[in-house]
Design a protein around this motif. Structure first.
Motif, PDB file in Angstrom:
ATOM      1  N   GLY A  12       0.795  -1.216   0.000  1.00 63.02           N
ATOM      2  CA  GLY A  12       0.000   0.000   0.000  1.00 63.02           C
ATOM      3  C   GLY A  12       0.828   1.266   0.000  1.00 63.02           C
ATOM      4  O   GLY A  12       0.511   2.228  -0.715  1.00 63.02           O
ATOM      5  N   ALA A  13       1.898   1.310   0.791  1.00 61.20           N
ATOM      6  CA  ALA A  13       2.730   2.516   0.838  1.00 61.20           C
ATOM      7  C   ALA A  13       3.365   2.796  -0.513  1.00 61.20           C
ATOM      8  O   ALA A  13       3.388   3.941  -0.982  1.00 61.20           O
ATOM      9  CB  ALA A  13       3.800   2.367   1.919  1.00 61.20           C
ATOM     10  N   VAL A  14       3.885   1.752  -1.149  1.00 63.44           N
ATOM     11  CA  VAL A  14       4.505   1.934  -2.468  1.00 63.44           C
ATOM     12  C   VAL A  14       3.452   2.332  -3.497  1.00 63.44           C
ATOM     13  O   VAL A  14       3.669   3.243  -4.309  1.00 63.44           O
ATOM     14  CB  VAL A  14       5.237   0.648  -2.906  1.00 63.44           C
ATOM     15  N   HIS A  15       2.289   1.678  -3.459  1.00 62.20           N
ATOM     16  CA  HIS A  15       1.239   1.977  -4.438  1.00 62.20           C
ATOM     17  C   HIS A  15       0.735   3.413  -4.273  1.00 62.20           C
ATOM     18  O   HIS A  15       0.556   4.132  -5.271  1.00 62.20           O
ATOM     19  CB  HIS A  15       0.088   0.990  -4.275  1.00 62.20           C
ATOM     20  N   ALA A  16       0.525   3.837  -3.038  1.00 64.82           N
ATOM     21  CA  ALA A  16       0.048   5.199  -2.791  1.00 64.82           C
ATOM     22  C   ALA A  16       1.049   6.228  -3.312  1.00 64.82           C
ATOM     23  O   ALA A  16       0.673   7.207  -3.982  1.00 64.82           O
ATOM     24  CB  ALA A  16      -0.205   5.403  -1.304  1.00 64.82           C
ATOM     25  N   ALA A  17       2.327   6.025  -2.999  1.00 61.58           N
ATOM     26  CA  ALA A  17       3.347   6.976  -3.436  1.00 61.58           C
ATOM     27  C   ALA A  17       3.478   6.990  -4.956  1.00 61.58           C
ATOM     28  O   ALA A  17       3.672   8.050  -5.574  1.00 61.58           O
ATOM     29  CB  ALA A  17       4.688   6.625  -2.791  1.00 61.58           C
ATOM     30  N   ALA A  18       3.364   5.811  -5.578  1.00 59.73           N
ATOM     31  CA  ALA A  18       3.461   5.740  -7.038  1.00 59.73           C
ATOM     32  C   ALA A  18       2.282   6.441  -7.701  1.00 59.73           C
ATOM     33  O   ALA A  18       2.447   7.168  -8.693  1.00 59.73           O
ATOM     34  CB  ALA A  18       3.528   4.281  -7.484  1.00 59.73           C
ATOM     35  N   LEU A  19       1.064   6.252  -7.175  1.00 58.09           N
ATOM     36  CA  LEU A  19      -0.108   6.916  -7.750  1.00 58.09           C
ATOM     37  C   LEU A  19       0.006   8.429  -7.625  1.00 58.09           C
ATOM     38  O   LEU A  19      -0.364   9.177  -8.538  1.00 58.09           O
ATOM     39  CB  LEU A  19      -1.380   6.426  -7.064  1.00 58.09           C
ATOM     40  N   ALA A  20       0.522   8.917  -6.498  1.00 62.67           N
ATOM     41  CA  ALA A  20       0.720  10.357  -6.336  1.00 62.67           C
ATOM     42  C   ALA A  20       1.725  10.880  -7.359  1.00 62.67           C
ATOM     43  O   ALA A  20       1.560  11.978  -7.896  1.00 62.67           O
ATOM     44  CB  ALA A  20       1.177  10.663  -4.916  1.00 62.67           C
ATOM     45  N   SER A  21       2.751  10.083  -7.639  1.00 64.28           N
ATOM     46  CA  SER A  21       3.755  10.515  -8.617  1.00 64.28           C
ATOM     47  C   SER A  21       3.180  10.561 -10.031  1.00 64.28           C
ATOM     48  O   SER A  21       3.716  11.259 -10.901  1.00 64.28           O
ATOM     49  CB  SER A  21       4.977   9.587  -8.583  1.00 64.28           C
ATOM     50  N   LEU A  22       2.076   9.816 -10.269  1.00 59.15           N
ATOM     51  CA  LEU A  22       1.398   9.864 -11.564  1.00 59.15           C
ATOM     52  C   LEU A  22       0.435  11.041 -11.665  1.00 59.15           C
ATOM     53  O   LEU A  22      -0.200  11.234 -12.704  1.00 59.15           O
ATOM     54  CB  LEU A  22       0.639   8.556 -11.809  1.00 59.15           C
ATOM     55  N   GLY A  23       0.304  11.808 -10.577  1.00 53.63           N
ATOM     56  CA  GLY A  23      -0.507  13.012 -10.614  1.00 53.63           C
ATOM     57  C   GLY A  23      -1.820  12.947  -9.879  1.00 53.63           C
ATOM     58  O   GLY A  23      -2.568  13.928  -9.850  1.00 53.63           O
ATOM     59  N   HIS A  24      -2.145  11.819  -9.250  1.00 55.90           N
ATOM     60  CA  HIS A  24      -3.406  11.683  -8.526  1.00 55.90           C
ATOM     61  C   HIS A  24      -3.275  12.255  -7.116  1.00 55.90           C
ATOM     62  O   HIS A  24      -2.171  12.411  -6.585  1.00 55.90           O
ATOM     63  CB  HIS A  24      -3.824  10.210  -8.461  1.00 55.90           C
ATOM     64  N   HIS A  25      -4.417  12.555  -6.506  1.00 57.76           N
ATOM     65  CA  HIS A  25      -4.464  12.989  -5.107  1.00 57.76           C
ATOM     66  C   HIS A  25      -4.836  11.759  -4.272  1.00 57.76           C
ATOM     67  O   HIS A  25      -5.949  11.237  -4.390  1.00 57.76           O
ATOM     68  CB  HIS A  25      -5.478  14.112  -4.938  1.00 57.76           C
ATOM     69  N   VAL A  26      -3.911  11.316  -3.453  1.00 55.62           N
ATOM     70  CA  VAL A  26      -4.016  10.009  -2.806  1.00 55.62           C
ATOM     71  C   VAL A  26      -4.058  10.171  -1.288  1.00 55.62           C
ATOM     72  O   VAL A  26      -3.233  10.884  -0.707  1.00 55.62           O
ATOM     73  CB  VAL A  26      -2.822   9.108  -3.191  1.00 55.62           C
TER      74      VAL A  26
END
Length: 447
Positions: A12-26
């Motif tokens: 979850g921590a990696v997925h959340a950080a990766a999604l934020a790096s793609l431009g989403h608000h997580v």
């Protein structure tokens, strides 16, 4: 897009950080307040290359936040479930308790049209049960299995080999596909392959992939056992096999076996699923794979005893490695620690070194000594064992190491050292599956 991630452990921590790096608000949710506090301060709660930078960028931009309050997830369009599904305490199946609690915590904060996405590795049929838990919310379910490897999880998230969508039947299928495509738009635009399928296929893909990798590792270890007896070299043999495009060279490295929090438990979960449905051939195959892996550890302990003259009691042995693989501090089901503990149980004086895992492994294993610095750990050793192939260990100078040990003998449990260089420096070197049981060219007994 506003996205939530329920469960902020390794996945979850990696997925959340990766999604934020793609431009989403997580917004990441976890029940562990201490972990949430660390993540909110952009501190990774475990060692994973590249993750601290993603956390810093995400929190600084305001796109990444963490909380213990499920109410803060309201308003997100997509909710990823990333909780653990460990092996059950009784049997080989998966414990889905965390998954059920996560869905129950999320349920009151869902709105019609929201998409709930399972990423956790689960037994086939789990998605149907989660759909029943979501009944009445108006939310749609999809399953999007993860394929992260510890040590390369950030790259695996941002440059995956493939995306898999397990989509519902009926009216929600198109909406689920569109939302997942929106989440992963930057990856899809780069040409990442996407497989859209049903729930059951998506649930099986991850465990089948891990089982196949475990099969390759156990196969080459079984072949290595034969190589030990006949004077063959499994490293050269595996290299030749790897040139065959149908086989490939990855996961064909003989050694002390696999471990960690994924491969072993996924292998056993897959086996349990085969047993439940009467698929005897798969059950027996996976049982054999699991057994070969366990035996590899025992053989390494036996080889250590042989290199100590048949008895390890009272001998000073240094084990290089505590994590189950390099570039992580995860010691779950670690072959290195398992072997170290086997030797300690036989009376050896075992010192373990690891650049990341030593700091917390010692708490669980007081019968072992731990040193973060390899040269300190090697001082006075009568046998050196490389069991986790950290670059810090494979890059050691055999001449410098020989100056601090009491006896220049090394068991290379990962076949990762330059055998020629170590032998030239005066070391007695033994690898795995490299003909140690019989000298090359020795006569075979006539049939």
């Amino acid at each position: 897009m506003k996205v939530s991630v329920v469960g902020c452990g390794y996945l979850g921590a990696v997925h959340a950080a990766a999604l934020a790096s793609l431009g989403h608000h997580v917004t990441g949710l976890d029940t562990d307040a201490a972990k949430v506090g660390r993540l909110a301060r952009a501190e990774a709660p475990f060692h994973e290359p590249g993750l601290p930078a993603l956390l810093r960028d995400g929190t600084a931009s305001g796109r990444l936040a963490f909380t213990t309050d499920p109410a803060r997830l309201a308003g997100a369009r997509v909710h990823f479930i990333c909780v653990g599904t460990p092996q059950a305490k009784a049997g080989n199946g998966a414990d889905l308790g965390q998954l059920r609690r996560a869905v129950e915590a999320l349920r009151p904060h869902l709105a019609p049209g929201d998409l709930v996405v399972g990423k956790s590795t689960v037994p086939v049929g789990t998605a149907e049960g989660v759909e029943a838990l979501l009944a009445g919310t108006g939310a749609v379910l999809a399953w999007n299995p993860e394929f992260l490897r510890q040590g390369t999880a950030v790259a695996d998230s941002l440059m995956p080999d493939r995306l898999v969508y397990g989509l519902p039947e009926g009216d929600g299928r198109r909406a689920a596909r569109e939302l997942l495509d929106a989440v992963y738009a930057p990856l899809l635009e780069r040409g990442t392959p996407c497989v859209a399928t049903n729930f059951a296929t998506a649930e099986l893909i991850k465990v089948a992939a891990n089982a196949f990798l475990a099969l390759k590792l156990s196969f080459v270890n079984a072949v290595g056992e034969l190589c030990e007896q006949v004077g063959a070299d499994v490293v050269e043999l595996a290299g030749a096999l790897g040139h065959d495009a149908r086989i490939g060279s990855r996961y064909l490295q003989a050694g002390v076996g696999f471990g960690g929090g994924c491969l072993p438990k996924d292998l056993r979960s897959f086996r349990a699923q085969a047993q439940e449905r009467g698929v005897q051939s798969l059950d027996e195959l996976l049982s054999l794979v699991d057994g070969i892996n366990a035996a590899a550890r025992g053989r390494a302990a036996e080889a250590a005893a042989a290199m100590c003259g048949g008895e390890v009691r009272g001998r000073r042995i240094t084990v290089l490695g505590a994590a189950f693989k390099p570039h992580t501090d995860d010691t779950r089901d670690s072959p290195a620690l398992d072997i170290a503990l086997q030797l300690a149980a036989k009376g050896a004086l075992v010192t373990v070194s690891d650049p990341q895992a030593a700091g917390h492994a010692w708490l669980a294993h007081p019968q072992l000594s731990f040193q973060a610095d390899a040269m300190d750990a090697l001082r006075g050793a009568e046998l050196t064992m490389l069991l986790t192939e950290w670059p810090e260990f494979t890059g050691l100078d055999p001449v410098a190491v020989a100056a601090v040990v009491d006896r220049a003998a090394v068991l290379d449990g990962r076949n990762a050292l330059d055998a020629g260089a170590w032998r030239a420096a005066g070391w007695a070197y033994r690898g795995i599956g490299q003909g140690s049981g019989r000298p090359v060219g020795a006569a075979r007994t006539a049939a």
